[in-house]
Design a protein around this motif. Structure first.
Motif, mmCIF file in Angstrom:
data_model
loop_
_atom_site.group_PDB
_atom_site.id
_atom_site.type_symbol
_atom_site.label_atom_id
_atom_site.label_comp_id
_atom_site.label_asym_id
_atom_site.label_seq_id
_atom_site.Cartn_x
_atom_site.Cartn_y
_atom_site.Cartn_z
ATOM 1 N N GLN A 108 -100.159 -8.772 -61.061
ATOM 2 C CA GLN A 108 -100.325 -8.507 -60.433
ATOM 3 C C GLN A 108 -98.391 -8.132 -60.024
ATOM 4 O O GLN A 108 -97.532 -9.224 -59.911
ATOM 5 C CB GLN A 108 -100.744 -8.620 -58.592
ATOM 6 N N TYR A 109 -97.732 -7.069 -59.373
ATOM 7 C CA TYR A 109 -96.098 -7.627 -59.199
ATOM 8 C C TYR A 109 -96.151 -6.544 -57.754
ATOM 9 O O TYR A 109 -96.869 -6.072 -57.536
ATOM 10 C CB TYR A 109 -95.415 -6.672 -60.600
ATOM 11 N N VAL A 110 -95.386 -7.133 -57.141
ATOM 12 C CA VAL A 110 -94.801 -6.332 -55.877
ATOM 13 C C VAL A 110 -93.284 -5.839 -56.188
ATOM 14 O O VAL A 110 -93.241 -6.148 -56.869
ATOM 15 C CB VAL A 110 -94.390 -6.721 -55.331
ATOM 16 N N ASP A 130 -89.482 5.384 -61.397
ATOM 17 C CA ASP A 130 -88.260 5.159 -62.695
ATOM 18 C C ASP A 130 -88.525 3.639 -63.599
ATOM 19 O O ASP A 130 -89.166 3.483 -64.527
ATOM 20 C CB ASP A 130 -87.374 6.071 -62.630
ATOM 21 N N LEU A 131 -88.622 2.931 -61.788
ATOM 22 C CA LEU A 131 -88.946 1.446 -62.693
ATOM 23 C C LEU A 131 -89.423 1.410 -63.515
ATOM 24 O O LEU A 131 -90.124 0.169 -64.069
ATOM 25 C CB LEU A 131 -88.323 0.600 -60.946
ATOM 26 N N VAL A 132 -90.338 1.244 -62.151
ATOM 27 C CA VAL A 132 -92.221 0.988 -62.742
ATOM 28 C C VAL A 132 -92.237 1.483 -63.676
ATOM 29 O O VAL A 132 -93.274 0.888 -65.112
ATOM 30 C CB VAL A 132 -92.967 1.298 -61.399
ATOM 31 N N LYS A 133 -91.448 2.951 -64.175
ATOM 32 C CA LYS A 133 -92.903 3.503 -65.397
ATOM 33 C C LYS A 133 -91.677 2.758 -66.430
ATOM 34 O O LYS A 133 -92.555 2.369 -67.565
ATOM 35 C CB LYS A 133 -92.372 5.432 -65.493
ATOM 36 N N ASP A 134 -90.582 2.574 -66.190
ATOM 37 C CA ASP A 134 -89.906 2.354 -67.645
ATOM 38 C C ASP A 134 -90.192 0.818 -67.969
ATOM 39 O O ASP A 134 -90.104 0.269 -69.005
ATOM 40 C CB ASP A 134 -88.286 1.374 -66.953
ATOM 41 N N ALA A 135 -90.292 -0.096 -66.708
ATOM 42 C CA ALA A 135 -91.054 -1.456 -67.378
ATOM 43 C C ALA A 135 -92.560 -1.168 -67.979
ATOM 44 O O ALA A 135 -93.573 -2.470 -67.769
ATOM 45 C CB ALA A 135 -91.323 -2.201 -65.807
ATOM 46 N N GLY A 136 -93.017 -0.064 -67.590
ATOM 47 C CA GLY A 136 -94.772 0.264 -67.842
ATOM 48 C C GLY A 136 -95.639 -0.715 -66.781
ATOM 49 O O GLY A 136 -96.826 -0.494 -67.774
ATOM 50 N N GLY A 166 -100.002 1.032 -62.413
ATOM 51 C CA GLY A 166 -101.203 0.141 -61.786
ATOM 52 C C GLY A 166 -101.010 -1.042 -62.124
ATOM 53 O O GLY A 166 -101.615 -1.675 -61.347
ATOM 54 N N SER A 167 -100.018 -1.906 -62.180
ATOM 55 C CA SER A 167 -100.074 -2.769 -61.599
ATOM 56 C C SER A 167 -99.141 -3.509 -60.676
ATOM 57 O O SER A 167 -98.679 -4.907 -60.254
ATOM 58 C CB SER A 167 -99.068 -4.060 -62.878
ATOM 59 N N ILE A 168 -98.704 -2.567 -60.270
ATOM 60 C CA ILE A 168 -98.153 -2.611 -58.759
ATOM 61 C C ILE A 168 -98.768 -2.874 -57.202
ATOM 62 O O ILE A 168 -99.715 -1.574 -56.911
ATOM 63 C CB ILE A 168 -97.021 -1.735 -58.352
ATOM 64 N N LYS A 169 -98.861 -3.863 -56.296
ATOM 65 C CA LYS A 169 -100.219 -4.510 -55.422
ATOM 66 C C LYS A 169 -98.909 -3.426 -54.935
ATOM 67 O O LYS A 169 -99.852 -2.919 -53.539
ATOM 68 C CB LYS A 169 -99.807 -5.954 -54.981
ATOM 69 N N GLY A 170 -97.739 -3.332 -54.073
ATOM 70 C CA GLY A 170 -97.421 -2.966 -52.812
ATOM 71 C C GLY A 170 -96.379 -2.749 -52.799
ATOM 72 O O GLY A 170 -95.440 -3.549 -53.295
ATOM 73 N N LEU A 186 -98.019 3.830 -53.363
ATOM 74 C CA LEU A 186 -98.271 2.626 -52.512
ATOM 75 C C LEU A 186 -97.954 2.219 -51.687
ATOM 76 O O LEU A 186 -97.464 3.291 -50.736
ATOM 77 C CB LEU A 186 -97.342 1.632 -53.698
ATOM 78 N N PRO A 187 -98.480 1.253 -51.399
ATOM 79 C CA PRO A 187 -98.817 1.024 -49.628
ATOM 80 C C PRO A 187 -97.475 -0.101 -49.169
ATOM 81 O O PRO A 187 -96.846 -0.454 -50.468
ATOM 82 C CB PRO A 187 -100.362 -0.594 -49.387
#
Lengths: 324, 324
Positions: free
Chosen positions: A4-6, A54-60, A63-67, A108-109
């Motif tokens: 998981q990532y934040v 965009d950042l999250v998408k580019d990093a693929g 679904g792995s971001i906790k918040g 995201l929370p």
């Protein structure tokens, strides 16, 4: 379980930086927008959330971001709002529900607090306060901020704004005017700005020679004072002594309040090393109540300065809110 | 389920009182011993536990007592010890594991803290702080003590001794000598003893007529000052103004630290009513950071004075220790 990532967001008056962070405090991807480019909270959060998405998408990492954790001026931990923030034109006279807006736009929370509280959460999660339950982080920058932990929890007070230790009174009579409207606040003495005020006062009042006398009064910075102190300039060393002494006195009072395991210094002035730390430690030791003597450690943050604000903010996203 | 009770023990330098208390804060049975009659911790706890055991037996409540809570000078919440308590001959140079000794002699779990912390737990359980998560209790007696709650938990600090707000510095220069060895402590100004010192100073420095001038300097008490203030004696009113002003200044600093919902006053001076409360409120309002203005309530404890110390101590027995 999938890793998981934040996301951490550090909102300053000038820039807003954001990044994807893992549980060990490693920064994966970064982005930034100019805070001042946007005239409304709507436009600002649009740009910010586009950047984050965009950042999250580019990093693929969808679904792995906790918040998302965010440090912002006058950020309220309980309400997720920015309230009456002097330097943010769209929030200087109102209460903006920024966390909810970000959640709406990212799915995201989002947890919010002020930058110094975020720094404290960061120190506990990734830094010098790892494993501590009771500590205080003091940020010595343009202003003086603080984040307090007691019993392993961030102290936010009944209204979400606790930990304004830059504005405790340290000089009751003839105190310096502070930006907050009061006089004698710790910040007026021990911020980078306060140090420069001390320098100007001391150069005026004392007669010793000093490298600092060759610098035009207006241009003098805390960096100049540090550089002079490194060259063993007497006046420069006296300026740090005066500043450290006032900080140590204030710390003795803070210890009587919450008896922290450590006080952790962060920000520009914290890097002044022994010039500031030695008089600070001496003054703290001299002023602290005997039952606390020698117990509270004085530490300097070991987090990378350019990363610490984002790391601190991101750490919020790992935290659960206290029952409020 | 059978109704449960706790035992509260209030250990003072002169008397130790104890009682059986129910969950609503009603006191059922009381007992007392003279603290000073015993030369060792062993002899003291023998007498105390005999008293407690007899009380429980006489009330027919064996098996219905959840535990014992005790307020004691320099009582350490984490360790259950009395440490270096100046007024207790068998504990003034040592660390006495009093909670364990009491458990050994009664078969009941025993929680310990200092008297001001016990007062704070009592206010939350039975008194003015019911339902609050963030508040500060200030005891204004012979000394000034304090108990702090943040996030619904007693703030004990990393060593179990946090909350010594009587010893924050309130006058940095030319401050009054305090019993702790430092100068300028809040206690030196705003305890009952501090009020009398103010009275003597003011009678010396000012020329106005006053009822207090007819009282022999040595015999003057805080009660005399109160009685004179009630009769609208100008100097007596000025004495309370001075005291309330310093307390209000200190409270503004405390609010910057933990932003409590209320500051609750307890002890002799707290009964001085508007003579003390009005200048205190005014000074607090004038000095508090704008973000906190008008938020923190100033309350007086509504617990019966003769019962509050025991109630506070007993309340500890209902509490679980924080994870430490």
């Amino acid at each position: 379980m999938e890793k998981q990532y934040v996301v951490g967001i550090d909102m300053g008056g000038t820039n807003t930086t954001f990044a994807i962070v893992d549980a060990r405090g490693s920064i994966y991807q970064r982005g930034a927008i100019k805070t001042g480019d946007y005239e409304t909270a709507e436009a600002y959060t649009d740009a910010l959330c586009n950047g984050v998405n965009d950042l999250v998408k580019d990093a693929g990492l969808q679904g792995s971001i906790k918040g998302i954790g965010m440090g912002a001026p006058n950020g309220n931990y309980y309400r997720g709002t920015i309230e009456l923030a002097a330097n943010i034109p769209w929030a200087n006279k109102s209460v903006v529900p920024i966390a909810q807006m970000i959640t709406d736009k990212t799915g995201l929370p989002c947890q919010l607090t002020n930058d110094a509280n975020a720094a404290a959460v960061g120190e506990m999660t990734y830094g010098a306060a790892k494993g501590m339950k009771d500590f205080i982080v003091i940020t010595l920058g343009t202003g003086v901020g603080s984040g307090v932990f007691c019993n392993g929890q961030l102290v936010c007070g009944h209204d979400g704004f606790a930990g304004e230790l830059g504005h405790v009174n340290v000089r009751r009579f003839n105190g310096r005017a502070c930006g907050c409207g009061a006089t004698g606040c710790l910040e007026a003495y021990s911020s980078a700005t306060g140090l420069v005020r001390t320098a100007k006062e001391m150069l005026e009042l004392r007669s010793e020679d000093s490298i600092l006398r060759s610098i035009c009064d207006r241009a003098l910075t805390s960096k100049d004072v540090f550089d002079a102190a490194e060259k063993k300039d007497f006046i420069a060393q006296e300026i740090f002594k005066y500043t450290g002494n006032i900080l140590g006195e204030a710390f003795a009072n803070f210890i009587a309040f919450s008896s922290p395991e450590a006080i952790i210094l962060f920000g520009g002035l914290a890097r002044a090393g022994s010039h500031l730390l030695e008089p600070m430690q001496k003054s703290m030791d001299e002023n602290v109540l005997s039952i606390f003597k020698g117990k509270t450690k004085l530490l300097v943050s070991n987090l990378n300065d350019s990363e610490a604000a984002i790391l601190g903010a991101s750490a919020l996203a790992w935290e659960d809110k206290s029952g409020k």
